[in-house]
Design an enzyme around this catalytic site. Structure first.
Site, PDB file in Angstrom:
ATOM      1  N   HIS A 193      53.535  42.982  35.895  1.00 19.02           N
ATOM      2  CA  HIS A 193      54.986  42.486  36.058  1.00 19.02           C
ATOM      3  C   HIS A 193      55.558  43.242  37.363  1.00 19.02           C
ATOM      4  O   HIS A 193      56.323  42.613  38.211  1.00 19.02           O
ATOM      5  CB  HIS A 193      55.936  43.157  35.014  1.00 19.02           C
ATOM      6  CG  HIS A 193      55.668  42.572  33.796  1.00 19.02           C
ATOM      7  ND1 HIS A 193      55.718  40.956  33.742  1.00 19.02           N
ATOM      8  CD2 HIS A 193      55.497  42.862  32.601  1.00 19.02           C
ATOM      9  CE1 HIS A 193      55.703  40.515  32.571  1.00 19.02           C
ATOM     10  NE2 HIS A 193      55.779  41.526  31.750  1.00 19.02           N
ATOM     11  N   ARG A 295      50.093  25.089  36.185  1.00 17.69           N
ATOM     12  CA  ARG A 295      49.261  25.574  35.155  1.00 17.69           C
ATOM     13  C   ARG A 295      49.851  25.007  34.054  1.00 17.69           C
ATOM     14  O   ARG A 295      50.794  25.756  33.158  1.00 17.69           O
ATOM     15  CB  ARG A 295      49.387  27.170  35.248  1.00 17.69           C
ATOM     16  CG  ARG A 295      48.998  28.014  36.380  1.00 17.69           C
ATOM     17  CD  ARG A 295      48.922  29.392  36.189  1.00 17.69           C
ATOM     18  NE  ARG A 295      47.990  30.183  36.997  1.00 17.69           N
ATOM     19  CZ  ARG A 295      48.289  30.685  38.424  1.00 17.69           C
ATOM     20  NH1 ARG A 295      49.497  30.667  38.628  1.00 17.69           N
ATOM     21  NH2 ARG A 295      47.260  31.366  38.970  1.00 17.69           N
ATOM     22  N   ARG A 332      46.773  20.617  36.727  1.00 22.44           N
ATOM     23  CA  ARG A 332      45.549  21.596  36.061  1.00 22.44           C
ATOM     24  C   ARG A 332      45.632  21.107  34.449  1.00 22.44           C
ATOM     25  O   ARG A 332      46.517  21.450  34.091  1.00 22.44           O
ATOM     26  CB  ARG A 332      45.453  22.954  36.456  1.00 22.44           C
ATOM     27  CG  ARG A 332      44.285  23.573  35.730  1.00 22.44           C
ATOM     28  CD  ARG A 332      43.880  24.905  36.213  1.00 22.44           C
ATOM     29  NE  ARG A 332      44.985  25.914  35.597  1.00 22.44           N
ATOM     30  CZ  ARG A 332      44.683  27.158  35.746  1.00 22.44           C
ATOM     31  NH1 ARG A 332      44.047  27.766  36.826  1.00 22.44           N
ATOM     32  NH2 ARG A 332      45.560  28.020  35.251  1.00 22.44           N
ATOM     33  N   GLU A 420      36.047  28.255  40.669  1.00 20.36           N
ATOM     34  CA  GLU A 420      36.335  29.878  40.233  1.00 20.36           C
ATOM     35  C   GLU A 420      34.991  30.340  39.648  1.00 20.36           C
ATOM     36  O   GLU A 420      35.095  31.466  39.557  1.00 20.36           O
ATOM     37  CB  GLU A 420      37.213  29.700  38.875  1.00 20.36           C
ATOM     38  CG  GLU A 420      38.495  28.864  38.986  1.00 20.36           C
ATOM     39  CD  GLU A 420      39.405  28.665  37.863  1.00 20.36           C
ATOM     40  OE1 GLU A 420      40.330  29.306  37.788  1.00 20.36           O
ATOM     41  OE2 GLU A 420      38.955  27.753  37.187  1.00 20.36           O
ATOM     42  N   ASN A 443      41.348  34.029  42.171  1.00 15.12           N
ATOM     43  CA  ASN A 443      41.698  35.280  41.068  1.00 15.12           C
ATOM     44  C   ASN A 443      40.241  35.347  40.116  1.00 15.12           C
ATOM     45  O   ASN A 443      39.548  36.289  40.080  1.00 15.12           O
ATOM     46  CB  ASN A 443      42.826  34.984  40.094  1.00 15.12           C
ATOM     47  CG  ASN A 443      43.945  34.545  40.866  1.00 15.12           C
ATOM     48  OD1 ASN A 443      44.290  35.098  41.978  1.00 15.12           O
ATOM     49  ND2 ASN A 443      44.854  34.003  40.200  1.00 15.12           N
ATOM     50  N   ARG A 454      39.534  41.000  36.154  1.00 14.52           N
ATOM     51  CA  ARG A 454      40.431  40.856  37.219  1.00 14.52           C
ATOM     52  C   ARG A 454      41.594  41.565  37.020  1.00 14.52           C
ATOM     53  O   ARG A 454      42.493  42.097  37.825  1.00 14.52           O
ATOM     54  CB  ARG A 454      40.807  39.450  37.535  1.00 14.52           C
ATOM     55  CG  ARG A 454      41.481  38.745  36.106  1.00 14.52           C
ATOM     56  CD  ARG A 454      41.418  37.076  36.197  1.00 14.52           C
ATOM     57  NE  ARG A 454      42.871  36.722  36.670  1.00 14.52           N
ATOM     58  CZ  ARG A 454      43.125  35.571  36.757  1.00 14.52           C
ATOM     59  NH1 ARG A 454      42.131  34.420  36.414  1.00 14.52           N
ATOM     60  NH2 ARG A 454      44.323  35.070  36.716  1.00 14.52           N
ATOM     61  N   CYS A 491      44.281  28.237  45.571  1.00 10.40           N
ATOM     62  CA  CYS A 491      45.388  28.451  44.702  1.00 10.40           C
ATOM     63  C   CYS A 491      45.495  29.599  43.922  1.00 10.40           C
ATOM     64  O   CYS A 491      46.298  29.762  43.239  1.00 10.40           O
ATOM     65  CB  CYS A 491      45.581  27.267  43.713  1.00 10.40           C
ATOM     66  SG  CYS A 491      44.375  27.030  42.385  1.00 10.40           S
TER      67      CYS A 491
END
Ligand code: PEP
Ligand code: MG
Length: 559
Positions: A193, A295, A332, A420, A443, A454, A491
């Site tokens: 956050h 997403r 996606r 990925e 990521n 991650r 992205c």
């Protein structure tokens, strides 16, 4: 981690920028004396204690909801999510169970929160990140019970660098970036956050800075959100570095797009969105040229049953509508599983969900789920007239890409896949024989290339897209795109790093997609460099032996 100069603490850089300001350390514990006094009073029955818990939890939830109304964007979403969690029936049931077992109310609340934290931690990923929210709810509920004011960030007059062990959404949502000029947290990863809010506020931010809360309040420090350092003894040149940063910030504020290098090489900057509301905000800001990542799984995190095709089509149309006639939208398909469990899609009880049946892999034994989603996307595309591209997450083989592409083409849409998994990057040239575009999810690509979770704070030095091995995989993928004459975008979070953006362009990446708040800083940086400098920066970063060496070499080249 303390670097070679003992007065410099280092951590993971999340939002770039350099500022010089005194430290304000946030301590957010409930007064233990007041809590003990409350414990001594006790309750006549578990029912009475439970009623006191309900009243406190409701007051806390209402407080979150009020703050959510005043906030916007990501801050509003995290506050609303905390309001929901404070009202959660499961939490109440856990408190009741402990009360009936004879525990005190304070002990019951602490035990129930602990139970949920263990559960979330076991789920990993985004759910594990919610442990910070749980702890925030705990201390607020305890404060209510003890009759104390709710703990929170009490920012002093003047400018400050806010330092904390971790920051909960409620701590950061109402921050004023004119006073709080940087955030430094001991815990939390690049997707915590703290990081999300700092990106939204556009203030420099570091996470994973061990020892930060031991800094004496009022100490003037130089925070470098690019180098990842907090200098406790900044020296006479510090003000000058901070001033240079001011001119950078002015350039960011003045940037209007479209994305391009100084010599006119276009680099479309796109938005990552989660739903209709974030898509409308991104389109209204007028700086992005489309959506590089929608997403879809984030629309259904709280759904127990699969939404019907008609329902899904409505949700997707909300995202497509603001961009109809304004660039393409990359939708996606569901990336359910691992850090984003979805009740109607995910496999239960996997030993290692990040390496399990997630993303496109779910289609193997549930092909209908993917087909119904593609039907819904096709309906939304037809209805809105938006230029709709569709990509699959977590693709590992060319056969998976080919099967997916056939389903997408059959519906008149443009197919692509995410890169990925390192295997997919190495096979990018063959992937491009069956799909029309690639989008690199840095990521996950970083997590899988470096074999490092991650979200693990203590592995943040490995889950860094500046790792030369990760840049090599990006280079291989971009080169495959160049040879095939097909677009290869990014992205993942790497696209939002203004220093890395020229490197990525130099590697041959054709577009960058990121949280809309990050776009001006990336745009301004690209506008300040030529395509030739991007090539040089790419070569230097690829040739470095560590992220730190890469950042230093690129900073030297780009200035
Ligand atoms: C990524 O992995 O970089 C990505 C964009 O996907 P997500 O963060 O949703 O896993
Ligand atoms: Mg991913």
């Amino acid at each position: 981690m303390v670097t070679s100069r003992s007065s410099v603490l280092s951590g993971t850089p999340v939002v770039p920028g350099i500022v010089l300001a005194p430290v304000h350390v946030v301590r957010t514990e409930v007064d233990p004396v007041a809590l003990e006094a409350f414990e001594r009073r006790g309750f006549a029955s578990p029912e009475e204690a439970l009623a006191a818990y309900e009243a406190a939890a409701t007051a806390v939830a209402d407080g979150y909801a009020r703050r959510a109304e005043k906030a916007s964007g990501a801050a509003a979403s995290v506050l609303s999510a905390s309001a929901g969690l404070a009202r959660d029936k499961g939490l109440r049931v856990a408190v009741e169970k402990h009360l009936r077992a004879g525990d005190s109310l304070v002990a019951s609340v602490v035990a129930a929160v602990e139970q949920f934290a263990t559960l979330f931690s076991g789920m990993g990923g985004l759910m594990a990140e919610r442990i910070t929210d749980l702890r925030d709810i705990e201390r607020r509920v305890l404060a209510h019970l003890a009759g104390e004011p709710e703990p929170g960030v009490d920012v002093p007059e003047g400018r400050c660098v806010l330092v904390a062990a971790d920051l909960a959404p409620s701590d950061t949502a109402a921050l004023d970036s004119a006073r709080v000029v940087a955030l430094v947290a001991e815990r939390g990863g690049p997707t915590s956050h703290t990081a999300i809010i700092a990106r939204q506020l556009g203030i420099p931010c570091l996470v994973g800075v061990a020892g930060a809360t031991a800094i004496a309040a009022g100490t003037p420090v130089l925070v470098d959100g690019q180098a990842g350092t907090v200098d406790l003894d900044p020296g006479p040149d510090a003000a000058a570095s901070a001033d240079t940063d001011l001119s950078r910030r002015q350039a960011v504020a003045a940037w209007t797009g479209p994305g391009s290098t100084a010599d006119g090489h276009p680099v479309p900057l796109l938005a990552n969105v989660a739903d209709g509301s974030s898509a409308r905000d991104a389109a209204a800001a007028g700086q992005v040229e489309g959506v590089g990542l929608f997403r879809t799984e984030l629309c259904f995190l709280d759904r127990r049953e699969e939404p019907t095709v008609a329902e899904q089509a409505d949700v997707y149309a909300e995202v497509l509508t603001p961009f109809a006639g304004r660039g393409h939208v990359v939708v996606r398909t569901l990336d359910a599983g691992s850090d984003k469990p979805i009740a109607f899609a995910t496999h239960e009880g996997e030993e290692n969900p990040a390496l399990g049946v997630r993303g496109l892999r779910l289609a193997a034994d549930n092909p209908g789920l993917l087909e119904r989603q593609l039907d819904a996307i096709a309906i939304a595309a037809e209805r809105t007239g938006a230029d709709t591209w569709v990509m699959a997450p977590m693709v590992a083989t060319v056969q998976e890409a080919a099967d997916f592409a056939a389903l997408v083409r059959a519906r008149g849409l443009k197919p692509g896949v995410m890169i990925e998994v390192p295997a997919a990057a190495l096979m990018a040239h063959r992937m491009l024989e069956v799909v029309d575009f690639l989008s690199i999810g840095t990521n996950d690509l970083t997590q899988y290339a470096m074999a490092a979770d991650r979200l693990a704070t203590d592995l943040a030095h490995l889950t860094d897209p500046w790792q030369p091995a990760v840049l090599q995989l990006i280079a291989i993928t971009a080169e495959a795109g160049r040879r095939a004459g097909k677009p290869v975008g990014i992205c993942g979070e790497a696209a939002a790093d203004p220093l890395l953006a020229p490197v990525l362009v130099g590697l041959g990446i054709t577009s960058l997609s990121m949280a809309p708040a990050a776009v001006p800083a990336v745009g301004a940086r690209l506008e300040s460099v030529t395509a030739g400098l991007c090539d040089e920066a790419a070569e230097a970063a690829l040739g470095a032996l560590s992220p730190q060496q890469g950042r230093e070499a690129v900073t030297k080249i780009l200035g």
